[in-house]
Design a protein around this motif. Sequence first.
Motif, short mmCIF file in Angstrom:
data_model
loop_
_atom_site.label_atom_id
_atom_site.label_comp_id
_atom_site.label_asym_id
_atom_site.label_seq_id
_atom_site.Cartn_x
_atom_site.Cartn_y
_atom_site.Cartn_z
N ARG A 31 0.83 -1.20 0.00
CA ARG A 31 0.00 0.00 0.00
C ARG A 31 0.86 1.25 0.00
NH1 ARG A 31 -3.90 -0.24 5.02
NH2 ARG A 31 -1.89 0.20 5.96
N ALA A 32 0.30 2.32 -0.51
CA ALA A 32 0.95 3.62 -0.33
C ALA A 32 0.99 3.92 1.16
CB ALA A 32 0.16 4.70 -1.06
N TYR A 33 2.13 4.40 1.62
CA TYR A 33 2.26 4.71 3.04
C TYR A 33 1.38 5.91 3.38
CZ TYR A 33 4.28 5.44 7.63
OH TYR A 33 4.45 5.57 8.99
N ARG A 34 0.49 5.73 4.36
CA ARG A 34 -0.45 6.79 4.73
C ARG A 34 -0.08 7.49 6.02
NH1 ARG A 34 -4.20 2.75 3.20
NH2 ARG A 34 -4.92 2.48 5.35
N GLY A 35 0.88 6.93 6.77
CA GLY A 35 1.32 7.58 8.00
C GLY A 35 0.54 7.12 9.21
N GLU A 36 1.21 7.04 10.34
CA GLU A 36 0.53 6.79 11.61
C GLU A 36 -0.23 8.06 12.01
OE1 GLU A 36 0.45 3.94 13.05
OE2 GLU A 36 2.07 2.86 12.04
N ASP A 37 -1.23 7.90 12.86
CA ASP A 37 -2.01 9.06 13.31
C ASP A 37 -1.11 10.16 13.87
OD1 ASP A 37 -4.45 8.05 12.56
OD2 ASP A 37 -4.99 7.32 14.55
N PHE A 38 -0.15 9.79 14.71
CA PHE A 38 0.68 10.81 15.35
C PHE A 38 1.58 11.50 14.32
CE2 PHE A 38 3.94 7.58 15.29
CZ PHE A 38 5.13 8.28 15.26
N GLU A 39 1.97 10.78 13.26
CA GLU A 39 2.80 11.40 12.23
C GLU A 39 2.01 12.49 11.49
OE1 GLU A 39 5.79 7.65 11.23
OE2 GLU A 39 4.02 8.00 9.95
N LYS A 40 0.74 12.22 11.23
CA LYS A 40 -0.10 13.23 10.58
C LYS A 40 -0.23 14.47 11.47
CE LYS A 40 -2.75 9.47 8.52
NZ LYS A 40 -4.05 8.77 8.51
N LEU A 41 -0.35 14.25 12.78
CA LEU A 41 -0.43 15.37 13.72
C LEU A 41 0.88 16.16 13.74
CD1 LEU A 41 -2.19 13.49 16.64
CD2 LEU A 41 -3.24 15.21 15.17
N MET A 42 2.00 15.42 13.62
CA MET A 42 3.30 16.08 13.68
C MET A 42 3.54 17.00 12.48
SD MET A 42 4.57 15.55 16.49
CE MET A 42 5.92 16.60 15.99
N ILE A 43 2.88 16.74 11.37
CA ILE A 43 2.99 17.66 10.24
C ILE A 43 2.54 19.05 10.68
CG2 ILE A 43 2.06 18.23 7.96
CD1 ILE A 43 1.87 15.24 7.38
N SER A 44 1.42 19.12 11.39
CA SER A 44 0.90 20.42 11.85
C SER A 44 1.76 21.01 12.96
CB SER A 44 -0.55 20.28 12.32
OG SER A 44 -1.42 20.06 11.23
N VAL A 45 2.29 20.17 13.86
CA VAL A 45 3.15 20.68 14.93
C VAL A 45 4.38 21.36 14.33
CG1 VAL A 45 4.63 20.03 16.86
CG2 VAL A 45 2.35 19.05 16.68
#
Length: 418
Positions: free
Chosen positions: A121-135
Amino acid sequence: MKSSSLPIPARLSGWGGLALVSLLLLSGCAGDYSARTRDVRAAYQSGDYPRALEALEAAAKAGMEKDRLLVLMDKGMVLHAAGKWAESNAVLEQAERLSEMLDGVSVSEEAGALLTNERQRAYRGEDFEKLMISVLQALNYAELGESESAMVEVRQVNERLEKMVAEEKKPYQQLAIARYLGGVIREDQRDWDSAYIDYAKAYELEPELGALVEPLLRLAKQAGRDAAYAELLAKYPDVPHAPLAPGEAQVVVVVEAGLSPEKQRASRDGGEGGNVIEVPEYRDRGSTPSVRVSLGDTTQPAVTVTSLADVARVHLDHRIGGMLAKQLAAAVVKAGVSAGVGAITKSEEVAVLTFLLLNAGNAPDLRSWLSLPAAFKVARFRVPSGSHTVRVEAGGRTTERTVDVKPGRVGLIVVRRY
């Protein structure tokens, strides 16, 4: 994996059938992103950011579209560590848009993952990684002096987490670093009560803040929250928290310390039938360095506000149940495919070998955002307004940064240390 494009002959020898299945699997195998970006991490961790970016571009060209989100996140983090705040945000914005798009899961992609493994699958990121984009975007904006844009990112982190907890019933909690950063920004904007609320939430999430509770005490009193102030004063009687004097300012130093944990293979009991199923597990990459921050004649240890290593484990552990269920479902699918190949080739040997080969490729997805830090640490100082040099010492290396602060304002510095 495009099995429909390769017709299966009516009769195949045992080894011919096995070769065909091998071809089907290998046609969909994803490259190892972690291995391809080893040079990127070596340059990044040595502080050679131009070389890290060059190596990342080369790895991206040699890689696959399924790793595109990782490439963007790593590039955004390298630019962030290099102090290229605006360029980092431009790349992280691309990563955020791609992440949102990938959240719409493709049915065909999921089916392929059942037959082979999650790395298809295309890597979609862990939930916390998506949050870290905004941090990281918030920290970039804060360094650029764009406080309102920084607060937009902070609010986005908090709102996403509230939705995950309240609506999706995930066992997460808010990120203390996002709340503390919100307090810093609100205090700089002289929104005392909102700043107090954010600092109080950060303190609730991470009670061991030590001297970092100073603004919580000071703003509780300034905002007229008498009961809260009395309670805090009883807990921290020795923390000075007088109002800022005329001409006084503050400097807050955020240190992104250490290396984020790395996914490695681990085994879990698959339940009835004695199945042992492989899943990813986060393991530390060395200890997080202690950090000392100096400004003028004052030196302080930076205090951990958020352990990203701990956050990563909580988020991944929540997904383990779903992974086990998927792999058990995958075992059923693979058994069916193996039986079908055995029937077509009229060979029990091919059926058995097919099943073994399909399961040999049953490896967990070990991709992750490895350029993230292990922890966010903070130190803060009260200083006369003007220009100041900040020194950050960690792991035997010293970084110096200069900050200019006006009376009553809060200057923020972000430093990456390994």
